[in-house]
Design an enzyme around this catalytic site. Structure first.
Site, short mmCIF file in Angstrom:
data_model
loop_
_atom_site.label_atom_id
_atom_site.label_comp_id
_atom_site.label_asym_id
_atom_site.label_seq_id
_atom_site.Cartn_x
_atom_site.Cartn_y
_atom_site.Cartn_z
N ASP A 282 0.83 -1.22 0.00
CA ASP A 282 0.00 0.00 0.00
C ASP A 282 0.86 1.26 0.00
OD1 ASP A 282 0.40 -1.28 2.64
OD2 ASP A 282 -0.26 0.65 3.40
N ASN A 283 2.15 1.10 0.24
CA ASN A 283 3.05 2.26 0.21
C ASN A 283 3.92 2.27 -1.04
OD1 ASN A 283 2.07 3.21 2.64
ND2 ASN A 283 3.64 2.20 3.87
P1 AMP Z 1 1.06 4.04 6.70
O1 AMP Z 1 1.84 2.78 6.84
O2 AMP Z 1 1.38 5.12 7.68
O3 AMP Z 1 1.16 4.56 5.30
O4 AMP Z 1 -0.47 3.71 7.02
C1 AMP Z 1 -1.08 2.45 6.89
C2 AMP Z 1 -2.58 2.58 6.99
O5 AMP Z 1 -2.95 3.05 8.29
C3 AMP Z 1 -3.20 3.54 6.02
O6 AMP Z 1 -4.44 3.02 5.65
C4 AMP Z 1 -3.38 4.80 6.83
O7 AMP Z 1 -4.39 5.63 6.35
C5 AMP Z 1 -3.75 4.22 8.19
N1 AMP Z 1 -3.41 5.12 9.31
C6 AMP Z 1 -2.20 5.37 9.84
N2 AMP Z 1 -2.29 6.23 10.86
C7 AMP Z 1 -3.59 6.55 11.00
C8 AMP Z 1 -4.34 7.38 11.90
N3 AMP Z 1 -3.76 8.08 12.87
N4 AMP Z 1 -5.67 7.45 11.74
C9 AMP Z 1 -6.28 6.75 10.78
N5 AMP Z 1 -5.65 5.94 9.91
C10 AMP Z 1 -4.32 5.84 10.02
MG MG Z 2 0.63 4.32 3.69
#
Ligand code: AMP
Ligand code: MG
Length: 529
Positions: A282-283
Site C-alpha cells: 500500500d506504500n
Molecule cells: P502508513 O503505513 O502510515 O502509510 O499507514 C497504513 C494505513 O494506516 C493507512 O491506511 C493509513 O491511512 C492508516 N493510518 C495510519 N495512521 C492513522 C491514523 N492516525 N488514523 C487513521 N488511519 C491511520
Molecule cells: Mg501508507
C-alpha cells in the site's frame, strides 16, 4: 480571498468532477468506519482543528512551480484555512481513496486513506495535473482504529524528506506546506505504554497520482474485476502515454513499465542510503515514486542490515532487503493483474518479473559507478564497487560522507594514503588494512577514464554524491525545536536540502557534514506517527 488563491481554486478540478464519470464513488455519504465495496473513493470531508493553527513551513518551489502561486500567499489567512482543511473550495467534494495491501508480508485487507483527503487536482500552467492531498486532516471511512491525525514530528519528517528526495533527483511525492495546531493528539511513540500528548499537524502533499499497488489489490481481492479494469485503464490513460489503452496487451505493458521503474527507484534509494522503512504494497506507488514517508532513515554507517523502523522486529525492511521486497511487491501487483490476463499474457508478465533482478542490478551498478567517478565499462568495475562497500562495512564508515569525501579528495592525496582529518569518514575507511590495495586498484581504474582529469572527476563526483542528507539526528533536532514553536531549523534544513550537493556555510556550522553527535547515537524511530 486573495486573488492568487482564487486563481488556484479556479484551476482546481474538483476531485469528484474529475473522477466521477470514470471512477465510482461510494454511495454511502456518512463518515463512519466501515468496509467499503465496489468503488474507488468515498466522500469524506476534513475535520478542521479546534485550536489555533500555525504555519511551520512552505515549499516555495511547490507553490511557485507546481501550484502557480506566489510565495506571499502563504502569509494569508485563506491559505492557512485551505491547507489546514478548514476551508473547502466551493463546490469541491473531497475524497478518501479505498485501497488494501500486504503489510509486513501479510494481506491486511482494507486499508485506505485513513487520515488523508484528496482536496483537488490542479492543472498548472505547464499543463501538468497534480493531485493535492491533506495528510492528518481527520477521520474517514478508512480510519480503522486510528484518530485520523498526524503528529508534528512525523509531519516535519515527511515534509523535509519528500522535498529533500526531490532535490536528490529521486522520484517522490512533494510537500507544499506544513501546519501545526494545538489540538491534542495522543501517541504511544515507542509502543511501551508511555502515552504522551502531542500536537496535530497537516501536510499538504502533491503527487501526479496517489494510486498504489494496493489500489488494485483490493479490487482483485474482492473480485471487482470490471472496476479493476476501469481503474487500470484510467491510470494508463492519465499517466502512461506510451501505452495504447485499446491495446489488448496494455496491462502487460503497464506491468513491464512498473517493474522497470520500481527497480530504478529502489536503486536510487540505495545510491543515497535511503531506507523507506515500511515497504508494504500500500506504500508502493503505481507511478514508482516514493510515497508515504513514515519511519524512514538515511543509513549512517554503511550496513546492509540497517533497519530504520524500530517496530520492524523481523528486520523485513532493512536497507539491503529493499530490492527483494520490490520483487515481492511486484509479484503482488502481478497477482492483482492476473484475473485480467490470458494464459499467454500471464506467461509474458511472469517473464518480465524474472527480469527484475537484472534490471535492478544494472541500475545499481550504474549509479555506484557514477558515485565512484568511473567512466565507460571496464571488467572489474563491479568488484571495485563491492570491495569499497566491504571496506566501509568493516570499518563502519559513514556512507554519505565517505562517498562525498572521495569526491573531494585529490588523486595525489589518495596516492599518498595520508588522508587529511577533514576527510573524517574516508579516514575511517583508510584504517582497514586492505585500503591501500583498494586505492591502487581505484587509481589504476581512474587512469582508464577517457578524456578525464582529476578536477573533472571531482566535479562529476560531487554532483553524484550529496554532502547533505536528512539524517535522523538532523530531523530530530529540528523536531525538538519545532515542538517549542521554533521552526528555524526546519527552515534551515529545508534550505540546505534544496541544494544537497553544494557546500553551505550554515549547514557546516550546524554540523550537517560532521560525524553524528554523540547525543543522537541511540535515536529511534517507530511506526507511530
Ligand atoms: P502508513 O503505513 O502510515 O502509510 O499507514 C497504513 C494505513 O494506516 C493507512 O491506511 C493509513 O491511512 C492508516 N493510518 C495510519 N495512521 C492513522 C491514523 N492516525 N488514523 C487513521 N488511519 C491511520
Ligand atoms: Mg501508507
Amino acid at each position: 480571498m486573495t486573488q492568487r488563491i482564487a486563481f488556484l481554486i479556479r484551476r482546481l478540478q474538483f476531485p469528484r468532477l474529475l473522477f466521477l464519470a470514470l471512477l465510482p464513488v461510494d454511495p454511502v455519504k456518512e463518515n463512519y468506519v466501515r468496509k467499503v465495496k465496489n468503488c474507488i473513493f468515498s466522500i469524506a470531508f476534513p475535520t478542521p482543528f479546534k485550536s489555533r493553527v500555525r504555519l511551520v513551513a512552505v515549499s516555495k518551489e511547490v507553490l511557485e512551480d507546481i501550484l502557480d502561486l506566489d510565495l506571499s500567499v502563504s502569509k494569508t489567512d485563506d491559505f492557512i484555512q485551505l491547507v489546514s482543511g478548514k476551508k473547502i473550495v466551493f463546490g469541491s467534494i473531497p475524497l478518501a481513496h479505498r485501497y488494501g495491501g500486504y503489510q509486513f508480508g501479510i494481506w491486511a485487507d482494507q486499508l485506505g486513506d485513513g487520515r488523508a483527503h484528496l482536496i483537488g487536482i490542479y492543472m498548472n500552467r505547464q499543463g501538468e495535473k497534480w493531485e493535492l492531498q491533506l495528510k492528518g486532516s481527520g477521520k474517514t471511512p478508512y480510519s480503522r482504529n486510528g484518530d485520523g491525525r498526524a503528529v508534528l514530528r512525523s509531519s516535519v519528517r515527511e515534509f523535509l524528506c519528500s522535498e529533500a528526495m526531490h532535490y536528490l533527483g529521486i522520484p517522490t511525492s512533494r510537500a507544499a506546506s506544513l501546519v501545526v495546531s494545538d489540538d491534542e493528539v495522543w501517541r504511544d511513540q515507542f509502543y511501551n505504554g508511555n502515552i504522551t500528548k502531542e500536537r496535530g499537524a497537516i501536510v499538504l502533499r502533491a503527487a501526479k497520482s496517489w494510486f498504489r499497488i494496493g489500489s488494485l489489490e483490493i479490487l482483485a481481492h474482492y473480485g471487482e474485476l470490471e472496476l479493476l479494469r476501469t481503474l487500470l485503464d484510467f491510470v494508463i490513460q492519465e499517466h502512461f502515454p506510451s501505452i495504447d489503452v485499446k491495446e489488448p496487451n496494455r496491462y502487460v505493458d503497464l506491468f513491464s513499465i512498473v517493474v522497470s521503474e520500481t527497480a530504478q527507484l529502489i536503486a536510487l534509494w540505495m545510491s543515497v542510503g535511503f531506507a523507506h522503512g515500511v515497504c508494504n504494497t500500500d506504500n508502493f506507488s503505481l507511478l514508482s515514486i516514493t510515497i508515504d514517508y513514515g519511519p524512514f532513515g538515511f543509513m549512517e554507517n554503511y550496513n546492509p542490515d540497517y533497519v530504520p523502523n524500530t517496530s520492524d522486529d523481523e528486520r523485513r525492511y532493512k536497507i539491503g532487503n529493499q530490492a527483494n521486497i520490490g520483487m515481492f511487491n511486484l509479484n503482488k501487483l502481478l497477482q492483482a493483474l492476473n484475473p485480467l490476463l490470458d494464459p499467454r499474457q500471464k506467461q509474458l508478465a511472469a517473464q518480465i518479473l524474472e527480469g527484475y533482478p537484472v534490471l535492478y542490478y544494472t541500475r545499481f551498478q550504474k549509479l555506484f559507478k557514477a558515485k565512484l567517478g568511473l567512466l565507460g565499462e571496464r571488467e572489474g568495475d563491479d568488484d571495485l564497487i563491492a570491495f569499497f562497500l566491504h571496506l566501509m562495512e568493516k570499518t563502519e564508515a559513514d556512507f554519505t560522507m565517505t562517498f562525498r569525501q572521495l569526491s573531494e579528495i585529490t588523486q595525489s592525496q589518495l596516492l599518498e594514503l595520508n588522508i587529511p582529518q577533514q576527510f573524517w569518514a574516508l579516514k575511517t575507511v583508510s584504517e582497514h588494512k586492505l585500503f591501500p590495495a583498494w586505492v591502487s586498484q581505484y587509481l589504476l581504474r581512474l587512469k582508464s577514464n577517457m578524456n578525464d582529469s582529476d578536477s573533472e572527476r571531482r566535479k562529476r563526483m560531487t554532483t553524484a554524491n550529496p554532502r547533505y542528507v536528512l539524517k535522523n539526528w538532523m530531523a530530530e533536532s529540528a523536531v525538538q525545536k519545532a515542538e517549542k514553536n521554533d521552526f528555524s531549523e526546519v527552515r534551515l534544513l529545508q534550505q540546505v536540502l534544496r541544494h544537497p550537493f553544494q557546500k553551505h556555510s550554515a549547514a557546516e556550522k550546524a554540523g550537517y557534514a560532521s560525524p553524528t553527535p554523540s547525543w543522537a547515537k541511540d535515536l529511534r524511530v517507530s511506526c507511530s506517527s
